[in-house]
Motif scaffolding. Structure first.
Motif, PDB file in Angstrom:
ATOM      1  N   GLY A 126     -47.848  64.936  -3.943  1.00  0.00           N
ATOM      2  CA  GLY A 126     -49.016  65.169  -3.090  1.00  0.00           C
ATOM      3  C   GLY A 126     -50.234  65.506  -3.906  1.00  0.00           C
ATOM      4  O   GLY A 126     -51.350  65.057  -3.608  1.00  0.00           O
ATOM      5  N   ARG A 127     -50.057  66.283  -4.958  1.00  0.00           N
ATOM      6  CA  ARG A 127     -51.177  66.640  -5.823  1.00  0.00           C
ATOM      7  C   ARG A 127     -51.629  65.437  -6.662  1.00  0.00           C
ATOM      8  O   ARG A 127     -52.821  65.288  -6.945  1.00  0.00           O
ATOM      9  N   ILE A 128     -50.699  64.580  -7.044  1.00  0.00           N
ATOM     10  CA  ILE A 128     -51.060  63.360  -7.771  1.00  0.00           C
ATOM     11  C   ILE A 128     -51.931  62.477  -6.888  1.00  0.00           C
ATOM     12  O   ILE A 128     -52.943  61.913  -7.329  1.00  0.00           O
ATOM     13  N   LEU A 129     -51.576  62.352  -5.610  1.00  0.00           N
ATOM     14  CA  LEU A 129     -52.382  61.562  -4.676  1.00  0.00           C
ATOM     15  C   LEU A 129     -53.793  62.130  -4.550  1.00  0.00           C
ATOM     16  O   LEU A 129     -54.774  61.379  -4.528  1.00  0.00           O
ATOM     17  N   ARG A 137     -55.571  55.246  -1.813  1.00  0.00           N
ATOM     18  CA  ARG A 137     -56.050  54.145  -0.970  1.00  0.00           C
ATOM     19  C   ARG A 137     -55.036  53.016  -0.918  1.00  0.00           C
ATOM     20  O   ARG A 137     -54.807  52.420   0.141  1.00  0.00           O
ATOM     21  N   ALA A 138     -54.410  52.701  -2.052  1.00  0.00           N
ATOM     22  CA  ALA A 138     -53.428  51.616  -2.091  1.00  0.00           C
ATOM     23  C   ALA A 138     -52.228  51.922  -1.203  1.00  0.00           C
ATOM     24  O   ALA A 138     -51.707  51.034  -0.516  1.00  0.00           O
ATOM     25  N   ALA A 144     -51.644  46.744   3.260  1.00  0.00           N
ATOM     26  CA  ALA A 144     -51.061  46.525   1.933  1.00  0.00           C
ATOM     27  C   ALA A 144     -49.563  46.285   2.039  1.00  0.00           C
ATOM     28  O   ALA A 144     -48.873  46.864   2.871  1.00  0.00           O
ATOM     29  N   THR A 145     -49.065  45.415   1.174  1.00  0.00           N
ATOM     30  CA  THR A 145     -47.630  45.148   1.102  1.00  0.00           C
ATOM     31  C   THR A 145     -47.102  45.592  -0.255  1.00  0.00           C
ATOM     32  O   THR A 145     -47.871  45.853  -1.179  1.00  0.00           O
ATOM     33  N   GLY A 146     -45.781  45.673  -0.361  1.00  0.00           N
ATOM     34  CA  GLY A 146     -45.165  46.013  -1.635  1.00  0.00           C
ATOM     35  C   GLY A 146     -45.302  47.467  -2.032  1.00  0.00           C
ATOM     36  O   GLY A 146     -45.216  47.804  -3.222  1.00  0.00           O
ATOM     37  N   LYS A 147     -45.488  48.355  -1.051  1.00  0.00           N
ATOM     38  CA  LYS A 147     -45.643  49.766  -1.385  1.00  0.00           C
ATOM     39  C   LYS A 147     -44.368  50.342  -2.012  1.00  0.00           C
ATOM     40  O   LYS A 147     -44.426  51.153  -2.937  1.00  0.00           O
ATOM     41  N   VAL A 170     -42.709  57.719   3.857  1.00  0.00           N
ATOM     42  CA  VAL A 170     -44.028  58.182   4.287  1.00  0.00           C
ATOM     43  C   VAL A 170     -45.088  57.113   4.049  1.00  0.00           C
ATOM     44  O   VAL A 170     -45.955  56.870   4.897  1.00  0.00           O
ATOM     45  N   ALA A 171     -45.023  56.460   2.886  1.00  0.00           N
ATOM     46  CA  ALA A 171     -46.046  55.471   2.539  1.00  0.00           C
ATOM     47  C   ALA A 171     -45.913  54.191   3.361  1.00  0.00           C
ATOM     48  O   ALA A 171     -46.915  53.649   3.847  1.00  0.00           O
TER      49      ALA A 171
END
Length: 267
Positions: A126-129, A137-138, A144-147, A170-171
């Motif tokens: 979470g802190r990295i985000l 954003r990605a 977006a695909t391939g998460k 989550v993503a």
């Protein structure tokens, strides 16, 4: 969840606990996440299976016809219990199934002795985000695909398999949540696996292991429960530290004291 849904969730969790013991917990988590996603994609099906006016046996027959042979027996029986229950709103059905997927994943981590790792890794990601807006954003882009592939490449062997599974859920399936809120929600469920509270501690300097242990002991004595510490360093607090547990904040920082003086002077 509130009222009827909260009561139903307790009953469904009991059914889940009765069938999960002999299951492959990682597979069970993935299957329950897939069922929750099915309910999200098919609102008509979700409303039909959560309709309190329909007989429970009829709803059970419907879901068995859909899932039998496609998921494990543990996932099937858990889902049957969920559709037989009564929910305050149709969305609570999918929420309950996803929640049980998180519990299955946390149980796998606990069995492997990696529950602490998962708690820490969810918090750190979470802190990295927060520090990497391009990555956020990605992962937050609904088009977006391939998460999952991106996260596997990024995290891969660096985190516990359970952490990667939960972050990917989550993503790829935000279900109306922000990434940060989803990670916090999953982190709380993981902590509940040991009936622990989660405290976010913000300090001007890195705390030593001895300091963290003393703080954990004090919080345990204060709240009557074990408390998992997620510690972050922020030089802006100047000195002292702040602790956030749920909606409660304990702030001993110099910055907070300065702000309090400013408020009093302004008043």
């Amino acid at each position: 969840m509130q009222g009827l849904s909260r009561t139903s969730l307790v009953d469904v969790e009991e059914r889940f606990n009765s069938v999960a013991g002999s299951a492959d917990l990682g597979t069970l988590a993935d299957e329950l996440f897939a069922v929750a996603s099915l309910f999200d994609r098919e609102p008509g099906l979700r409303r039909s299976l959560s309709d309190p006016s329909r007989p429970a046996e009829q709803k059970a027959q419907t879901i068995r016809a859909l899932l039998e042979g496609k998921v494990s027996q543990a996932a099937l029986e858990t889902t049957v219990a969920a559709v037989e229950a009564k929910w305050s709103r149709s969305g609570d059905l999918a929420d309950a199934v996803e929640r049980l997927g998180v519990i299955a994943a946390a149980s796998e981590a606990e069995a492997g002795g990696r529950l602490d790792d998962v708690e820490d890794e969810l918090f750190r990601f979470g802190r990295i985000l927060a520090a990497n807006p391009d990555l956020r954003r990605a992962l937050a882009d609904p088009a977006a695909t391939g998460k999952e592939s991106l996260l596997a490449d990024l995290l891969g062997a660096k985190v516990a398999p359970t952490t990667l599974r939960l972050v990917s859920q989550v993503a790829a399936h935000p279900r109306g949540r922000s990434l940060e809120r989803g990670l916090e929600e999953f982190g709380r469920l993981v902590a509940l696996q040991r009936q622990r509270l989660v405290a976010v501690v913000t300090s001007a300097v890195l705390l030593s292991d001895a300091q963290k242990q003393r703080l954990a002991n004090w919080l345990r004595a204060t709240y009557g429960r074990d408390v998992h510490l997620n510690v972050e360093v922020d030089p802006k607090v100047l000195g002292g530290f702040s602790i956030k547990i749920g909606d409660e904040i304990i702030d001993t920082t110099i910055a907070a004291r300065i702000e309090e003086v400013r408020r009093r002077l302004a008043g």
